[in-house]
Design a protein around this motif. Sequence first.
Motif, PDB file in Angstrom:
ATOM      1  N   ASN A  14      -1.589  18.688  -4.990  1.00 54.19           N
ATOM      2  CA  ASN A  14      -0.594  17.892  -4.268  1.00 54.19           C
ATOM      3  C   ASN A  14      -0.502  16.885  -4.233  1.00 54.19           C
ATOM      4  O   ASN A  14       0.356  16.141  -3.536  1.00 54.19           O
ATOM      5  N   ARG A  33      -0.619   7.907   2.603  1.00 52.38           N
ATOM      6  CA  ARG A  33      -1.084   9.546   1.185  1.00 52.38           C
ATOM      7  C   ARG A  33      -1.957  10.232   2.131  1.00 52.38           C
ATOM      8  O   ARG A  33      -3.327  10.074   2.152  1.00 52.38           O
ATOM      9  N   ASP A  69       2.220   5.283   0.948  1.00 57.24           N
ATOM     10  CA  ASP A  69       3.808   5.314   0.356  1.00 57.24           C
ATOM     11  C   ASP A  69       3.906   3.777  -0.194  1.00 57.24           C
ATOM     12  O   ASP A  69       4.272   3.431   1.088  1.00 57.24           O
ATOM     13  N   HIS A  76      -4.683   8.400  -6.105  1.00 59.05           N
ATOM     14  CA  HIS A  76      -4.507   9.261  -5.597  1.00 59.05           C
ATOM     15  C   HIS A  76      -5.595   9.342  -4.927  1.00 59.05           C
ATOM     16  O   HIS A  76      -6.165   9.002  -5.605  1.00 59.05           O
ATOM     17  N   ALA A  99       2.774  15.146  -4.927  1.00 59.33           N
ATOM     18  CA  ALA A  99       3.400  15.313  -5.040  1.00 59.33           C
ATOM     19  C   ALA A  99       3.711  14.000  -3.449  1.00 59.33           C
ATOM     20  O   ALA A  99       4.591  13.283  -3.030  1.00 59.33           O
ATOM     21  N   GLU A 100       2.426  14.753  -2.969  1.00 58.57           N
ATOM     22  CA  GLU A 100       2.415  13.602  -1.409  1.00 58.57           C
ATOM     23  C   GLU A 100       1.102  13.467  -1.409  1.00 58.57           C
ATOM     24  O   GLU A 100       1.323  12.424  -0.752  1.00 58.57           O
ATOM     25  N   ALA A 101       0.492  13.353  -1.876  1.00 58.96           N
ATOM     26  CA  ALA A 101      -0.782  12.871  -2.288  1.00 58.96           C
ATOM     27  C   ALA A 101      -0.936  11.387  -3.734  1.00 58.96           C
ATOM     28  O   ALA A 101      -1.478  10.587  -2.845  1.00 58.96           O
ATOM     29  N   SER A 118      -5.904  14.182  -1.900  1.00 57.74           N
ATOM     30  CA  SER A 118      -5.555  15.358  -2.605  1.00 57.74           C
ATOM     31  C   SER A 118      -6.477  16.329  -2.433  1.00 57.74           C
ATOM     32  O   SER A 118      -7.717  16.550  -2.496  1.00 57.74           O
TER      33      SER A 118
END
Length: 567
Positions: free
Chosen positions: A359, A346, A339, A402, A361-363, A349
Motif C-alpha cells: 500500500n 499516513r 501527508d 513509511h 500510495a497511501e502509506a 504500511s
Amino acid sequence: MPAPGPSPTLLDAVFAQRGRHAPGLVGDGFSHSHDQVFRAACARAALLVRLLAEQRAPYPHVGLLLDNTPEYAYWLQACALAGATAVGINPTRRGPDLLRDIRHTDCALVVTGRRRLPLLDGLALTVPVLDSDSDGPGYAALLAEHRDAAPPAVLPAPDTRVLLTFTSGSTGAPKAVVCSQQRLARAGDKLRTMYRLTADDTGYACMPLFHGNATMALWAPMLLAGGTVALRPVFSASGFLEDVRRYRAGYFTYVGRAISYVLATEERPDDADSPLRLGFGTEAGAVDAARFEARFGCRLVEGYGSSEGGCNLRQDPAAPAGAVGREGSGPDDDLAVVDPETGEERPRSRFDASGRLLNGAEAIGELVNRTARAGFEGYWRNPEAGAARVRRGWYWTGDLFHRDAEGWFHFAGRSADWLRVDSENLAVADIENILGRWPEAEAVAVYAVPDPVAGDQVMAAVQLRPGADTVAAGLARRLAEFLAAQPDLGTKMPPRFVRFVARMPATATHKTAKTGLRAERWRTDDPVLWRPYGTAADAGAGYRPLTGDDLEKIDALFAEHGRTAWS
C-alpha cells in the motif's frame, strides 16, 4: 544507583586536555599529546581574537578549507575557546560556487593548506587567507607571537554558535546549518555514551571533517571521551586497514560508498586481525554491512539523520529487513509519517509474504518530528529555508518514509528535486544550470536514479540542438571535454548516465515531466552515454555508449548488493 551527573560541555572537554600527555592526535608522521593540542588551540584562539579585532569583522567566522590535518582540530577547538564559528568549506566546490560559500557564511578569514590553496586562485576574496603549511614568515610567525598564550579570560556560553556545516536543500545553493556548542556537545556525548567510548579508545577519522559525520560523530565524541583521534588527510580504501592497525583504532565513521570501496580491496587471510569493533555511519547498504562484519570482524551501525539534527534514527538489531529504526534521537521525540500537504498521519504500511510493500500510495509520506524544532537551530542567512523546515511547530525532514504496524520506519526515497551521491546532497538545479551551458544542448533535465550500493546516481536527459552531430564517439568526447572545463562543477556532480531524447517530455503547463524519465532509468531505446562504475577515483573518466552487455552487468551489480534498480 546514583543519578547521572550533568552532561559535560564542549569547553569542559577542551580544558580536560590540559596537562594530559597521552596521545590526542595521531597520523602519518605526527603524534601530539592532549596537552599539545590544548596549547596549539590556545595559540590559535589568541591569534583569532587579534585578527578579528584588526578586521573589525561583523561575525567571528573562520572558513576551514583543509584536509584532515592537525590544523583542522586545532582550529575547531580555537573557535570553541574564542566564541567563534568554524565554517567547514567543502573542497569539492569550485570557482564561483566556492566563493559564494565563503561569502555567504561571512567568513572573516580562511585557513587552508598547500594542497587546497590553489582552489582559491582567481577568486575575488577580500578576507585574509592563512596558509597553514607555509614555511615563510606569515603563518608561522603569527603563531609564534602567541605560542604561550593562555586560554581566553572570558569564555563563551554553551549556546554560542561553534559550527556552520553546509548541506544541500531541495533547490538552490547549499545551506549552512547552525550548530551551537551545546548541540555539538550533546551529539558527541550521546554517541560517547551509546558506544562506550573511553580515554583508552582511538577513533579513526577517515571521512572529511568539513562533513557533519566526521565532526559530530567522531571528533566530538572522542573529544568528550578524552580518547585519541587518528587523522587520515583524505579517505583511502587501500590504506584503511593499515591505518586502523597502526593507530590501534577501534571506532570509525563512514558515509556513502566508503564501505564498498574498502570491500573492493584485495582480501587477505588476516583481514579480521585488527582492533576495529564498531563503525557508525549511513548508506553502507545491508549487504555490504554484512560483508564488512564477516570480513573484518567489525559491526556497522547504520543511522538516518541530517546535519540539521531535527530527526535521527539508528539501526536496531531487532529491526526487520529494510527498516531504519523505530525511535528518535531523544526521549521526547515524536516521529510520524504524514501527508506533506495536510499533515495528517499516513496509514501504516503492509507487506506481502515476500516483503513487497502493498500500500505504498497511501502509506508513504514525509517523515516529521512533531517535537517543537527538535534541536534544529536554523540556517545561516536563510530564514525562508528555516521556516520551510519548521512548520506547524514540527520539523519536516523532506524525506519520504513509511511506517509499519510494529512502528518501524522504512526509508522510501528523497524529494524529486534533489539527490544524494556518496552521502552528499546535490541540488538538481545546480547541475541543470551547468549542463544548460553546453552549446549543443537545447533542453536539460537532471534526476536521481538508484546507486547499486546506496543512495543515488546522477542521470541527465538532454535534447540536442537541431543539426548537432550525434555520432556517439564524438558526442561522448565533446560532453566530457565540456564538463571538464566547467569551473563550478563539483566532483560529485558529473552525470553517471546521459540520455539523449528527441523531445523533452513536458506537462500541460510546459514544465519538464521527469516521472517517466526517472521510471525508465537507463533502459530506453534512446541513446545513452555513461561512465562505467569503477573505483572511487573514476569521476574524471570519459563517457561511452551504454550497451546490452553493460545493462546485464549493471543488473548483476545491483543483485550482488541485494538491491534492484526497478522497485
